[in-house]
Design a protein around this motif. Sequence first.
Motif, PDB file in Angstrom:
ATOM      1  N   TYR A   5      10.003   2.011  -9.170  1.00  0.00           N
ATOM      2  CA  TYR A   5       9.116   1.799 -10.047  1.00  0.00           C
ATOM      3  C   TYR A   5       8.870   3.001 -10.452  1.00  0.00           C
ATOM      4  CZ  TYR A   5       5.569   3.505  -6.658  1.00  0.00           C
ATOM      5  OH  TYR A   5       4.924   4.195  -5.780  1.00  0.00           O
ATOM      6  N   HIS A   6       8.109   3.191 -11.671  1.00  0.00           N
ATOM      7  CA  HIS A   6       7.843   4.366 -12.313  1.00  0.00           C
ATOM      8  C   HIS A   6       6.337   4.738 -11.947  1.00  0.00           C
ATOM      9  CE1 HIS A   6      11.501   5.092 -14.491  1.00  0.00           C
ATOM     10  NE2 HIS A   6      11.649   3.765 -14.372  1.00  0.00           N
ATOM     11  N   ARG A   7       6.151   5.830 -11.174  1.00  0.00           N
ATOM     12  CA  ARG A   7       4.831   6.192 -11.089  1.00  0.00           C
ATOM     13  C   ARG A   7       4.114   6.726 -12.194  1.00  0.00           C
ATOM     14  NH1 ARG A   7       7.837  10.657  -8.953  1.00  0.00           N
ATOM     15  NH2 ARG A   7       6.623  12.287  -9.559  1.00  0.00           N
ATOM     16  N   THR A   8       2.595   6.344 -12.327  1.00  0.00           N
ATOM     17  CA  THR A   8       1.937   7.216 -13.282  1.00  0.00           C
ATOM     18  C   THR A   8       0.853   7.892 -12.589  1.00  0.00           C
ATOM     19  OG1 THR A   8       0.382   5.160 -13.159  1.00  0.00           O
ATOM     20  CG2 THR A   8       2.164   5.374 -14.972  1.00  0.00           C
ATOM     21  N   GLY A   9       0.615   9.286 -13.101  1.00  0.00           N
ATOM     22  CA  GLY A   9      -0.356  10.198 -12.205  1.00  0.00           C
ATOM     23  C   GLY A   9       0.486  10.749 -11.237  1.00  0.00           C
ATOM     24  N   PRO A  10      -0.375  11.145 -10.312  1.00  0.00           N
ATOM     25  CA  PRO A  10       0.125  12.044  -9.068  1.00  0.00           C
ATOM     26  C   PRO A  10       1.273  11.114  -8.357  1.00  0.00           C
ATOM     27  CG  PRO A  10      -1.972  11.525  -8.471  1.00  0.00           C
ATOM     28  CD  PRO A  10      -1.825  11.034 -10.051  1.00  0.00           C
ATOM     29  N   SER A  11       2.239  11.942  -7.664  1.00  0.00           N
ATOM     30  CA  SER A  11       3.366  11.339  -6.604  1.00  0.00           C
ATOM     31  C   SER A  11       2.373  10.582  -5.800  1.00  0.00           C
ATOM     32  CB  SER A  11       4.108  12.448  -6.271  1.00  0.00           C
ATOM     33  OG  SER A  11       5.079  11.727  -5.485  1.00  0.00           O
ATOM     34  N   PRO A  12       2.642   9.545  -5.126  1.00  0.00           N
ATOM     35  CA  PRO A  12       2.132   8.697  -4.116  1.00  0.00           C
ATOM     36  C   PRO A  12       2.827   9.379  -2.816  1.00  0.00           C
ATOM     37  CG  PRO A  12       4.032   7.361  -5.074  1.00  0.00           C
ATOM     38  CD  PRO A  12       3.977   8.649  -6.051  1.00  0.00           C
ATOM     39  N   ASP A  13       1.925   9.202  -1.681  1.00  0.00           N
ATOM     40  CA  ASP A  13       2.440   9.699  -0.451  1.00  0.00           C
ATOM     41  C   ASP A  13       3.462   8.987  -0.132  1.00  0.00           C
ATOM     42  OD1 ASP A  13       2.616  10.524   2.133  1.00  0.00           O
ATOM     43  OD2 ASP A  13       0.532  10.273   2.846  1.00  0.00           O
ATOM     44  N   LEU A  14       4.684   9.144   0.102  1.00  0.00           N
ATOM     45  CA  LEU A  14       5.865   8.639   0.357  1.00  0.00           C
ATOM     46  C   LEU A  14       5.901   8.041   1.948  1.00  0.00           C
ATOM     47  CD1 LEU A  14       8.540  10.343  -1.710  1.00  0.00           C
ATOM     48  CD2 LEU A  14       7.225   8.432  -2.407  1.00  0.00           C
ATOM     49  N   ALA A  15       5.466   9.145   2.659  1.00  0.00           N
ATOM     50  CA  ALA A  15       5.379   8.926   3.995  1.00  0.00           C
ATOM     51  C   ALA A  15       4.562   7.581   4.457  1.00  0.00           C
ATOM     52  CB  ALA A  15       4.982   9.998   4.820  1.00  0.00           C
ATOM     53  N   THR A  16       3.577   7.412   3.867  1.00  0.00           N
ATOM     54  CA  THR A  16       2.320   6.259   3.969  1.00  0.00           C
ATOM     55  C   THR A  16       3.109   5.137   3.359  1.00  0.00           C
ATOM     56  OG1 THR A  16       0.525   7.716   3.765  1.00  0.00           O
ATOM     57  CG2 THR A  16       0.216   5.318   3.296  1.00  0.00           C
ATOM     58  N   ILE A  17       3.923   4.973   2.235  1.00  0.00           N
ATOM     59  CA  ILE A  17       4.612   3.879   1.694  1.00  0.00           C
ATOM     60  C   ILE A  17       5.532   3.532   2.991  1.00  0.00           C
ATOM     61  CG2 ILE A  17       6.317   3.132   0.073  1.00  0.00           C
ATOM     62  CD1 ILE A  17       4.785   4.923  -1.866  1.00  0.00           C
ATOM     63  N   GLU A  18       6.271   4.399   3.346  1.00  0.00           N
ATOM     64  CA  GLU A  18       7.406   4.236   4.181  1.00  0.00           C
ATOM     65  C   GLU A  18       6.740   3.642   5.524  1.00  0.00           C
ATOM     66  OE1 GLU A  18      10.774   6.920   6.681  1.00  0.00           O
ATOM     67  OE2 GLU A  18      10.720   6.981   4.207  1.00  0.00           O
ATOM     68  N   GLN A  19       5.700   4.150   6.011  1.00  0.00           N
ATOM     69  CA  GLN A  19       5.214   3.637   7.146  1.00  0.00           C
ATOM     70  C   GLN A  19       4.669   2.204   7.023  1.00  0.00           C
ATOM     71  OE1 GLN A  19       2.106   6.171   8.014  1.00  0.00           O
ATOM     72  NE2 GLN A  19       3.595   7.769   9.120  1.00  0.00           N
ATOM     73  N   ALA A  20       4.203   1.811   6.044  1.00  0.00           N
ATOM     74  CA  ALA A  20       3.615   0.448   5.570  1.00  0.00           C
ATOM     75  C   ALA A  20       4.869  -0.642   5.612  1.00  0.00           C
ATOM     76  CB  ALA A  20       2.906   0.298   4.495  1.00  0.00           C
ATOM     77  N   ILE A  21       6.091  -0.382   4.915  1.00  0.00           N
ATOM     78  CA  ILE A  21       7.321  -0.880   4.804  1.00  0.00           C
ATOM     79  C   ILE A  21       8.072  -1.170   6.316  1.00  0.00           C
ATOM     80  CG2 ILE A  21       9.354  -1.472   3.721  1.00  0.00           C
ATOM     81  CD1 ILE A  21       8.180   0.081   1.374  1.00  0.00           C
ATOM     82  N   ALA A  22       8.038   0.045   6.940  1.00  0.00           N
ATOM     83  CA  ALA A  22       8.723  -0.060   8.253  1.00  0.00           C
ATOM     84  C   ALA A  22       7.934  -0.894   9.238  1.00  0.00           C
ATOM     85  CB  ALA A  22       8.820   1.361   8.866  1.00  0.00           C
ATOM     86  N   GLN A  23       6.896  -1.541   8.991  1.00  0.00           N
ATOM     87  CA  GLN A  23       6.345  -2.349  10.093  1.00  0.00           C
ATOM     88  C   GLN A  23       7.304  -3.462   9.951  1.00  0.00           C
ATOM     89  OE1 GLN A  23       2.183  -2.696   9.553  1.00  0.00           O
ATOM     90  NE2 GLN A  23       1.942  -0.552   9.638  1.00  0.00           N
ATOM     91  N   LEU A  24       7.770  -3.874   8.869  1.00  0.00           N
ATOM     92  CA  LEU A  24       8.541  -5.182   8.511  1.00  0.00           C
ATOM     93  C   LEU A  24       9.963  -4.857   8.474  1.00  0.00           C
ATOM     94  CD1 LEU A  24       6.306  -6.889   5.848  1.00  0.00           C
ATOM     95  CD2 LEU A  24       6.354  -7.311   8.441  1.00  0.00           C
ATOM     96  N   ASP A  25      10.208  -3.634   8.291  1.00  0.00           N
ATOM     97  CA  ASP A  25      11.765  -3.131   7.848  1.00  0.00           C
ATOM     98  C   ASP A  25      12.049  -1.830   8.470  1.00  0.00           C
ATOM     99  OD1 ASP A  25      14.276  -2.504   7.096  1.00  0.00           O
ATOM    100  OD2 ASP A  25      13.993  -2.781   4.908  1.00  0.00           O
ATOM    101  N   PRO A  26      12.217  -1.678   9.821  1.00  0.00           N
ATOM    102  CA  PRO A  26      12.416   0.017  10.101  1.00  0.00           C
ATOM    103  C   PRO A  26      13.499   0.658   9.631  1.00  0.00           C
ATOM    104  CG  PRO A  26      12.335  -1.848  12.002  1.00  0.00           C
ATOM    105  CD  PRO A  26      12.576  -2.620  10.693  1.00  0.00           C
TER     106      PRO A  26
END
Length: 78
Positions: A5-26
């Motif tokens: 996906y193409h972000r708009t604005g500042p870069s998102p916190d990739l670690a936060t995204i990874e942690q949220a997804i890792a709960q279902l897909d380590p």
Amino acid sequence: MEFHYHRTGPSPDLATIEQAIAQLDPAVLVDADDFARVRISTVLDEYALLDCLWRAGVQVAMGELERQPSVCCGGCGG
């Protein structure tokens, strides 16, 4: 599956995204490039991924997620 996906604005916190997804897909992989594109490799489908992104504070709409063609060679057995 790989999604972009193409972000708009500042870069998102990739670690936060990874942690949220890792709960279902380590084994999830999340990164970003210099072209404002976030790349996510996961076993999740679009709906579960969107839910994780929203929980991570990233407001992405279904139409903004680009599912990529498979690049799996099958060599690892997956």
